[in-house]
Design an enzyme around this catalytic site. Structure first.
Site, mmCIF file in Angstrom:
data_model
loop_
_atom_site.group_PDB
_atom_site.id
_atom_site.type_symbol
_atom_site.label_atom_id
_atom_site.label_comp_id
_atom_site.label_asym_id
_atom_site.label_seq_id
_atom_site.Cartn_x
_atom_site.Cartn_y
_atom_site.Cartn_z
ATOM 1 N N THR A 178 -10.322 4.304 -7.296
ATOM 2 C CA THR A 178 -9.800 5.331 -6.373
ATOM 3 C C THR A 178 -9.948 6.739 -6.950
ATOM 4 O O THR A 178 -9.657 6.953 -8.133
ATOM 5 C CB THR A 178 -8.294 5.111 -6.118
ATOM 6 O OG1 THR A 178 -8.130 3.837 -5.558
ATOM 7 C CG2 THR A 178 -7.706 6.160 -5.192
ATOM 8 N N ARG A 187 -7.954 -5.450 4.931
ATOM 9 C CA ARG A 187 -7.217 -5.399 3.657
ATOM 10 C C ARG A 187 -6.898 -3.938 3.319
ATOM 11 O O ARG A 187 -7.744 -3.055 3.423
ATOM 12 C CB ARG A 187 -8.073 -6.019 2.551
ATOM 13 C CG ARG A 187 -7.463 -5.962 1.140
ATOM 14 C CD ARG A 187 -7.954 -4.772 0.361
ATOM 15 N NE ARG A 187 -7.524 -4.809 -1.035
ATOM 16 C CZ ARG A 187 -7.606 -3.776 -1.871
ATOM 17 N NH1 ARG A 187 -8.092 -2.631 -1.469
ATOM 18 N NH2 ARG A 187 -7.203 -3.877 -3.113
ATOM 19 N N THR A 247 -4.783 4.183 -9.930
ATOM 20 C CA THR A 247 -6.059 3.562 -9.593
ATOM 21 C C THR A 247 -6.113 2.204 -10.269
ATOM 22 O O THR A 247 -5.437 1.970 -11.271
ATOM 23 C CB THR A 247 -7.237 4.453 -10.038
ATOM 24 O OG1 THR A 247 -8.473 3.787 -9.750
ATOM 25 C CG2 THR A 247 -7.203 4.790 -11.512
ATOM 26 N N GLY A 248 -6.909 1.309 -9.690
ATOM 27 C CA GLY A 248 -7.031 -0.024 -10.274
ATOM 28 C C GLY A 248 -6.899 -1.090 -9.209
ATOM 29 O O GLY A 248 -7.181 -0.855 -8.038
HETATM 30 N N1 ASP Z 1 -6.653 0.772 -5.929
HETATM 31 C C1 ASP Z 1 -7.789 0.704 -5.063
HETATM 32 C C2 ASP Z 1 -7.722 -0.512 -4.216
HETATM 33 O O1 ASP Z 1 -7.348 -1.549 -4.713
HETATM 34 C C3 ASP Z 1 -9.080 0.737 -5.755
HETATM 35 C C4 ASP Z 1 -9.097 1.459 -7.042
HETATM 36 O O2 ASP Z 1 -8.267 2.236 -7.375
HETATM 37 O O3 ASP Z 1 -10.018 1.249 -7.771
HETATM 38 O O4 ASP Z 1 -8.095 -0.434 -3.068
#
Ligand code: ASP
Length: 287
Positions: free
Chosen positions: A150, A178, A201-202
């Site tokens: 993100t 989703r 993020t993650g």
């Molecule tokens: N958190 C985001 C998601 O799961 C993606 C990311 O941050 O990499 O959609």
């Protein structure tokens, strides 16, 4: 005191753009939205799971999640599972500013974007060569990509307004509809004018169970520095989830003094700048 920060190394041009605009007296929300749109709309940065050129869902459609929160209480707007729009954060801002609602999803979010004058594009025009190839490969192998990136940005302007925004095309080849943590208040982002802001993020399906951004800002309210707050939250989740089940998570936070900190469960590059410093710095936070 103006300051700007962003998740991952690819936020560098966005943080630089915010730096320049904030120094010229731009408002936090305007600076953040413009900087976000540059990256969302760049198909090259789609490989970082953001906007145009992002990875589609399992049916081949790019569905984006984005949200914005200002520090003033109640100032929040979000969209999720939004298709056909190259700049999802701008739509989230319209939700915040032009509706009595806070969160629109799916076809309703697309219809709202259209009403607001956004051009709704065909999915094919949002796909890049890279995302098309990746999707073909997915169809052949049915192997999903473990990629989470993100783009989270935080801007503090010279008038003392703080804004946080996030944008992502979400988990590659996800089930249609989703929604990850990113657009959920308290999970992917949180801001409080008296304290500061945080973005995460993650692995969103896991992150959303822990409300890490609300927790980070709450700890800053209780007096912790941004880095201590982020580290306490990551440690707390690590302890509760257990080492074996720990997932990819990065958090950045900024307080109203423009101090920035981060913590993560993986090597996590982030970018930051605060007034008085000549240039944007990129730092890699180690787990
Ligand atoms: N958190 C985001 C998601 O799961 C993606 C990311 O941050 O990499 O959609």
């Amino acid at each position: 005191m103006a300051a700007a920060a962003g998740t991952w190394g690819f936020s560098l041009p966005a943080v630089e753009r915010m730096r320049q605009r904030l120094l010229r007296g731009g408002l936090a929300t305007d600076c953040l939205q413009e900087a976000m749109a540059d990256i969302e709309n760049d198909e090259e940065t789609g490989v970082f799971v953001v906007g145009r050129g992002g990875y589609p869902n399992k049916d081949g459609i790019i569905q984006c999640d984005a949200a914005i929160m200002e520090g003033q209480p109640g100032r929040f707007g979000a969209v999720a599972a939004l298709h056909g729009i190259g700049t999802p954060l701008a739509v989230a801002r319209k939700v915040m500013e032009e509706t009595p609602h806070s969160f629109l999803v799916g076809d309703g979010a697309v219809a709202f974007a259209k009403d607001q004058g956004f051009v709704v594009e065909d999915n094919s025009s949002l796909m890049s060569k890279k995302s098309t190839e990746a999707y073909q490969k997915y169809l052949e192998t049915k192997k999903t990509l473990k990629k989470h990136d993100t783009l989270g940005l935080i801007a503090l302007d010279i008038y003392g307004n703080i804004t946080v925004g996030v944008s992502t095309s979400g988990s590659p080849f996800k089930y249609p509809g989703r929604v990850g943590d990113s657009p959920l208040p308290g999970c992917g982002l949180f801001a409080d004018q008296e304290v500061g802001a945080a973005a995460a993020t993650g692995e969103g399906d896991k992150i959303m169970c822990f409300c890490p951004c609300f927790h980070t800002v709450l700890l800053m309210r209780q007096g912790l520095s941004p880095v201590d707050a982020c580290q306490t939250v990551v440690q707390d989740i690590l302890q509760r989830a257990g080492k074996e089940k720990m997932f990819e998570l990065g958090i950045i936070a900024m307080n109203m003094k423009g101090e920035v900190g981060a913590a993560s469960s993986v090597a996590f590059p982030y970018c930051s700048w605060s007034q008085g410093k000549d240039a944007v710095e990129q730092v890699t936070q180690q787990p």
